[in-house]
Design a protein around this motif. Structure first.
Motif, short mmCIF file in Angstrom:
data_model
loop_
_atom_site.label_atom_id
_atom_site.label_comp_id
_atom_site.label_asym_id
_atom_site.label_seq_id
_atom_site.Cartn_x
_atom_site.Cartn_y
_atom_site.Cartn_z
N UNK A 331 0.85 -1.18 0.00
CA UNK A 331 0.00 0.00 0.00
C UNK A 331 0.89 1.23 0.00
N UNK A 332 0.38 2.28 -0.58
CA UNK A 332 1.13 3.54 -0.65
C UNK A 332 1.52 3.97 0.76
N UNK A 333 2.80 4.25 0.90
CA UNK A 333 3.29 4.59 2.23
C UNK A 333 2.82 5.98 2.66
N UNK A 334 2.46 6.08 3.91
CA UNK A 334 1.97 7.33 4.45
C UNK A 334 3.08 8.14 5.07
N UNK A 335 2.78 9.22 5.73
CA UNK A 335 1.40 9.69 5.85
C UNK A 335 0.86 10.24 4.52
N UNK A 336 -0.35 9.84 4.23
CA UNK A 336 -1.01 10.30 3.02
C UNK A 336 -1.91 11.47 3.42
N UNK A 337 -1.63 12.66 2.92
CA UNK A 337 -2.44 13.81 3.33
C UNK A 337 -3.76 13.87 2.57
N UNK A 349 -3.00 0.78 -3.89
CA UNK A 349 -2.83 -0.55 -3.30
C UNK A 349 -2.36 -1.46 -4.44
N UNK A 350 -1.32 -2.23 -4.20
CA UNK A 350 -0.77 -3.08 -5.25
C UNK A 350 -0.73 -4.53 -4.79
N UNK A 351 -1.01 -5.41 -5.73
CA UNK A 351 -0.95 -6.85 -5.45
C UNK A 351 0.11 -7.48 -6.34
N UNK A 352 0.78 -8.44 -5.79
CA UNK A 352 1.78 -9.18 -6.54
C UNK A 352 1.45 -10.68 -6.43
N UNK A 353 1.38 -11.42 -7.52
CA UNK A 353 1.67 -11.03 -8.89
C UNK A 353 0.62 -10.06 -9.44
N UNK A 354 1.04 -9.35 -10.46
CA UNK A 354 0.21 -8.25 -10.95
C UNK A 354 -0.89 -8.70 -11.88
N UNK A 355 -0.93 -9.99 -12.21
CA UNK A 355 -1.96 -10.43 -13.15
C UNK A 355 -3.16 -11.07 -12.45
N UNK A 356 -3.23 -10.93 -11.16
CA UNK A 356 -4.40 -11.48 -10.47
C UNK A 356 -5.40 -10.35 -10.23
N UNK A 357 -6.64 -10.71 -10.25
CA UNK A 357 -7.69 -9.74 -10.01
C UNK A 357 -8.13 -9.83 -8.55
N UNK A 386 -9.63 -5.00 -9.63
CA UNK A 386 -8.83 -5.12 -10.84
C UNK A 386 -7.52 -5.80 -10.55
N UNK A 387 -6.54 -5.50 -11.37
CA UNK A 387 -5.24 -6.14 -11.27
C UNK A 387 -4.17 -5.09 -11.01
N UNK A 388 -3.06 -5.51 -10.47
CA UNK A 388 -1.93 -4.63 -10.28
C UNK A 388 -2.20 -3.57 -9.23
N UNK A 389 -1.89 -2.34 -9.58
CA UNK A 389 -2.08 -1.24 -8.64
C UNK A 389 -3.47 -0.64 -8.81
N UNK A 390 -4.20 -0.61 -7.73
CA UNK A 390 -5.55 -0.03 -7.74
C UNK A 390 -5.51 1.23 -6.88
N UNK A 391 -6.31 2.19 -7.27
CA UNK A 391 -6.34 3.45 -6.51
C UNK A 391 -7.68 3.54 -5.77
N UNK A 392 -7.58 3.63 -4.48
CA UNK A 392 -8.77 3.63 -3.62
C UNK A 392 -9.16 5.07 -3.33
N UNK A 393 -10.33 5.51 -3.77
CA UNK A 393 -10.76 6.87 -3.45
C UNK A 393 -11.00 7.02 -1.95
N UNK A 394 -10.66 8.19 -1.46
CA UNK A 394 -10.86 8.45 -0.03
C UNK A 394 -11.33 9.88 0.14
N UNK A 395 -12.28 10.07 1.02
CA UNK A 395 -12.76 11.40 1.36
C UNK A 395 -12.81 11.53 2.87
N UNK A 396 -12.73 12.75 3.31
CA UNK A 396 -12.79 13.02 4.75
C UNK A 396 -13.90 14.03 5.00
N UNK A 397 -14.61 13.83 6.08
CA UNK A 397 -15.73 14.72 6.42
C UNK A 397 -15.35 15.57 7.62
N UNK A 398 -16.10 16.65 7.76
CA UNK A 398 -15.90 17.52 8.91
C UNK A 398 -15.16 18.79 8.59
N UNK A 399 -15.16 19.18 7.32
CA UNK A 399 -14.43 20.37 6.93
C UNK A 399 -14.98 21.65 7.53
#
Lengths: 599, 268
Positions: A331-337, A349-357, A386-399
């Motif tokens: 997983x992408x190393x933090x801290x993730x702002x 987020x990445x999975x290895x091997x990259x050809x698995x779903x 999906x396969x390989x590196x997936x990007x997980x959307x994230x939102x934060x509340x309380x602005x």
């Protein structure tokens, strides 16, 4: 084939009227003639004629054409057949006294011809293959039925012959019988008739009758419409991550419209056929429980209520190879702002091997929320698959309340997990940076960081408003920081990154213990630089604001300006020879320098 | 109308000593045995350095401030009037009372004026208050009538914000007929560039009236923020991004302040 000329010969015939036509069928090879048994000899009556009994006296027979045949009629033999006066033997139905009746066509008042019986020797498919029609053979497949035989056409009638399928007949036109179709384009000869065919997916599987009818008679054949053997042309993904529930799409043909059975030879938690499958595609959800190579099998269940009807030599099941593999997750190393106002933030987020779903399961928990009066919420609105590196959307509340938090985030895919940290700084930190130092975006410029650290240094200092509360929300207010009135709602960069670093305590920058700062103009900074060799107690309270622009703070106390090298020059043209901010604090001692520099 | 121009608090230490002795000898404060000691105690109560003293400060700052202002009144009433005592000397004495040397920022200003209603002294005093970091001073405008050789308080008006420091006063000599007109400004710390509160007010012999109460301004220099003109005054401001100098020109007509124009003076 037909013969319009009168043949000659003797033999046994049976005869019967149909309407105005006397049909006499040769029972034996007529002597002197090439008319085989079973040949229909047709005499069309145009006027009355007589029949007599062989060896008996002439018995005129005034049979009208419409009266039909009579039992035990006698005709006189004259030694010639089948012309007028010639003898034909007639076996009349129901006559038990004698079988060898014969008769003479007494009066040549019509025309006589004969037709050979049609015979079907085989039904073939395209290019000589076997004719094995199966359900769901589209018209576009270009399949043809070839009827092989003899005497398939007849004289006196237009080609082609009449063909009936399960009683639905046409002579050269299209035929549709319970989903089996013959097209209207026939290629006809006496020994072969070629007709395109197709079979609906909803057709009735089973035995079908085919009858070919000419003037010479009828020939019949039967064939079967069967369900086709299913075929798998693709499995996606064909590599299954062990422990990961995976949706697999199987493509191919002849899967049927009834829900097929799908099985996996690898250890698994059960294969669930998902909805929406079709004759050419199936989706299943399955989780391989162990690595290895196995087969994914589809057993067709046919179409509609009839179930699966296999063809001889065909099969009901198709299989494809799949592989189960163990995976590792990162997983992408933090801290993730992340800003509470951001709508398009994501982390990898990445999975290895990259050809698995795989579909990572994401969870988050609050690790800490230092110096904040409000806790933000963290959401993952869509989990990608999906396969390989997936990007997980994230939102934060309380602005709206400048809420914040430092969250531990875990991604899981079956057994493997990976974790990182997401930092949601109070939005007021970002706003203050934008409002006060929004132009200081040069790489390496620590203006924003330093600015926020002045506020952090006020935590615990009750002499500053909000210091006792020790929260960013209480310290960063417009009456103390101009920038706090900024209305930025999202995570602009580099403000977000800087705010997250300071909020999470990740920055190693030092501003000593300075709690204040100001932005000198070029002339003010020039003056300030002349104070480097002066002692703090030699600079009056009035001099700081009036000569170098410093804030009204710690009146009556010697003060010290701190010039930090990593705070780059002001981006504003009128102050571009001065640092964006100069830090400010009570002097460590009255005799300490009025101005110092730090890295 | 008789007014004085801006009084610069020039040093007059011998006279302050005389004023102090006068306080001890003549004032009610001296009579009560309080004098410098009591005023010093009041001043002390208006300063805080930690949570405990802050709580005490917050609980008592209004009453203590009023008491200190009454001490100032006593000082003025008993000091102003005798021949030879000037408004400037009164201002220095008041600064001494509130614990500020005349060289510090926010020094008191005293103006004498002869109006149709009589002879008056207008005092603007900034009382130091607050914690060790950010000043929470309060400004009080106080008018005294001078009759029969003594002064007595007629009216007062306070200017107070969460944080405030460095009062500046300029008289507006011709703007308000038969009254004393002032433009006053002070800094709202700790912001830089400086955020200023500005007020135009006048005293007509009976009471103070706030004539102009604009929103706060931003400036790069507090001392030179206001420049008087023949028709009113100019304000040397900065735009909201602090990047550009903007000269704002105002006129005062019939006791009303009106903006004439804004002139962009270019980069700061």
């Amino acid at each position: 084939m037909c013969a319009q000329s009168r043949p000659t010969g003797t033999g046994y015939v049976t005869a019967a009227f149909s309407g105005t036509t006397l049909y006499a069928y040769a029972q034996t090879q007529l002597s002197g003639m090439q008319i085989p048994p079973g040949t229909k000899i047709i005499h069309t009556v145009t006027a009355g004629f007589s029949l007599g009994v062989k060896g008996g006296s002439l018995k005129p027979f005034a049979q009208s054409a419409s009266a039909g045949p009579q039992n035990s009629q006698e005709v006189e033999e004259d030694g010639d057949i089948p012309d007028d006066g010639d003898v034909v033997y007639i076996v009349v139905a129901g006559d038990t006294a004698g079988c060898n009746y014969f008769g003479t066509i007494w009066s040549d008042t019509g025309t006589t011809s004969y037709e050979l019986l049609p015979a079907i020797t085989s039904l073939q498919g395209s290019a000589g293959s076997a004719f094995t029609p199966h359900v769901d053979t589209p018209q576009s497949a270009g399949q043809t039925l070839v009827i092989k035989g003899a005497n398939l056409t007849a004289a006196g009638q237009s080609n082609p012959p009449q063909i009936c399928v399960n009683g639905v007949c046409s002579a050269g036109g299209a035929i549709s019988a319970t989903g089996f179709h013959l097209g209207g384009s026939w290629n006809v000869s006496d020994s072969s008739i070629t007709i395109p065919y197709w079979v609906d997916a909803t057709a009735t599987a089973g035995n079908y009758s085919l009858q070919l009818i000419t003037a010479g008679g009828a020939a019949t054949a039967t064939f079967s419409v069967t369900d086709a053997t299913p075929v798998i042309t693709g499995v996606s993904p064909s590599t299954l991550a062990v422990g990961v529930q995976t949706t697999v799409t199987i493509t191919g043909s002849h899967f049927g419209t009834n829900t097929p059975k799908v099985s996996l030879s690898l250890p698994n938690n059960g294969v669930a056929v998902l909805g929406g499958n079709s004759d050419s595609q199936i989706q299943v959800s399955v989780m391989a429980a162990a690595p290895g190579t196995g087969t994914l099998s589809v057993t067709a269940e046919g179409y509609g209520g009839q179930g699966f009807l296999g063809s001889p030599g065909g099969g009901q099941t198709a299989s494809a190879q799949v592989t189960g593999v163990g995976i590792s997750l990162s997983i992408q190393q933090g801290p993730i702002p992340v800003s509470t106002g951001d709508t398009s933030d994501s982390f990898g987020v990445s999975a290895n091997p990259s050809n698995i779903t795989y579909t990572p399961a994401i969870s988050a928990s609050l690790a800490s929320n230092p110096n904040s009066s409000c806790q933000a919420g963290l959401n993952f609105p869509n989990t990608p698959s999906g396969q390989g590196t997936l990007y997980v959307p994230v939102t934060a509340t309380g602005g709206a309340n400048s809420c914040s938090g430092i969250f531990n985030v875990i991604a899981a895919a079956g057994g493997p997990t990976a974790s990182t940290q997401i930092v949601v700084p109070p939005q007021i930190m970002i706003q203050t940076e934008v409002g006060e130092a929004g132009a200081q975006t040069q790489p390496g410029d620590e203006t924003m960081i330093s600015l926020l650290l002045t506020a952090k240094n006020r935590f615990g200092d009750s002499t500053f408003p909000g210091g006792s509360a020790s929260t960013w929300q209480a310290v960063l207010v417009p009456s103390r920081y101009y920038g706090a009135s900024n209305a930025t709602t999202n995570g602009v960069e580099p403000e977000l990154k800087n705010a997250a670093a300071v909020f999470a305590g990740e920055t190693t920058e030092s501003i000593l213990n300075c709690e204040a700062y100001w932005s000198p103009t070029n002339p003010q900074f020039a003056t300030l630089q002349t104070w480097t060799n002066k002692q703090a107690n030699s600079i009056t309270d009035t001099s700081w604001p009036s000569l170098v622009g410093g804030p009204y703070l710690w009146l009556g106390t010697p003060k010290q300006a701190v010039i930090k090298a990593s705070i780059l020059n002001n981006a504003q043209a009128a102050s571009n020879l001065a640092p964006a901010i100069v830090l400010f604090r009570p002097a460590p001692s009255p005799t300490a320098p009025a101005v110092i520099s730090i890295p | 109308m008789q007014t004085r121009n801006y009084v610069s608090p020039a040093a007059c230490v011998p006279f302050l000593l005389a004023l102090s002795m006068m306080l001890r000898a003549q004032s009610g404060l001296a009579d009560k045995g309080a004098s410098d000691l009591d005023v010093s105690a009041l001043r002390s109560q208006l300063r805080w350095k930690d949570e405990a003293t802050k709580l005490n400060y917050l609980a008592n700052k209004r009453a203590v401030t009023e008491e200190l202002l009454r001490a100032i009144d006593s000082f003025v009433e008993q000091t102003y009037g005798p021949a030879g005592v000037t408004p400037g000397q009164i201002a220095k004495g008041v600064d001494s009372l509130v614990g500020r040397s005349s060289s510090e920022i926010g020094s008191a200003v005293a103006l004498g004026a002869q109006l149709s209603r009589g002879k008056f002294l207008v005092l603007a005093v900034e009382v130091p208050r607050g914690g060790t970091a950010i000043p929470e001073d309060i400004v009080s405008f106080r008018a005294y009538t001078i009759a029969d050789g003594s002064a007595s308080l007629v009216s007062h008006l306070e200017l107070e914000r969460e944080f405030l420091v460095d009062l500046h006063i300029l008289p507006l000599p011709s703007a308000f007929p038969d009254s004393i007109g002032l433009i006053a400004w002070a800094d709202l710390p700790p912001l830089t560039p400086f955020s200023l509160i500005v007020r135009v007010l006048n005293f007509d012999g009976e009471s103070f009236r706030v004539v102009w109460e604009p929103t706060d301004f931003i400036t790069g220099n507090v001392q030179s923020f206001v420049a008087l003109t023949s028709v009113g005054f100019d304000l040397n401001t900065l735009n909201s991004r602090w990047t550009t100098k903007v000269l704002q020109r105002y006129t005062i007509s019939s006791g009303t302040v009106e903006k004439l124009e804004e002139i962009d003076l270019g980069p700061r």
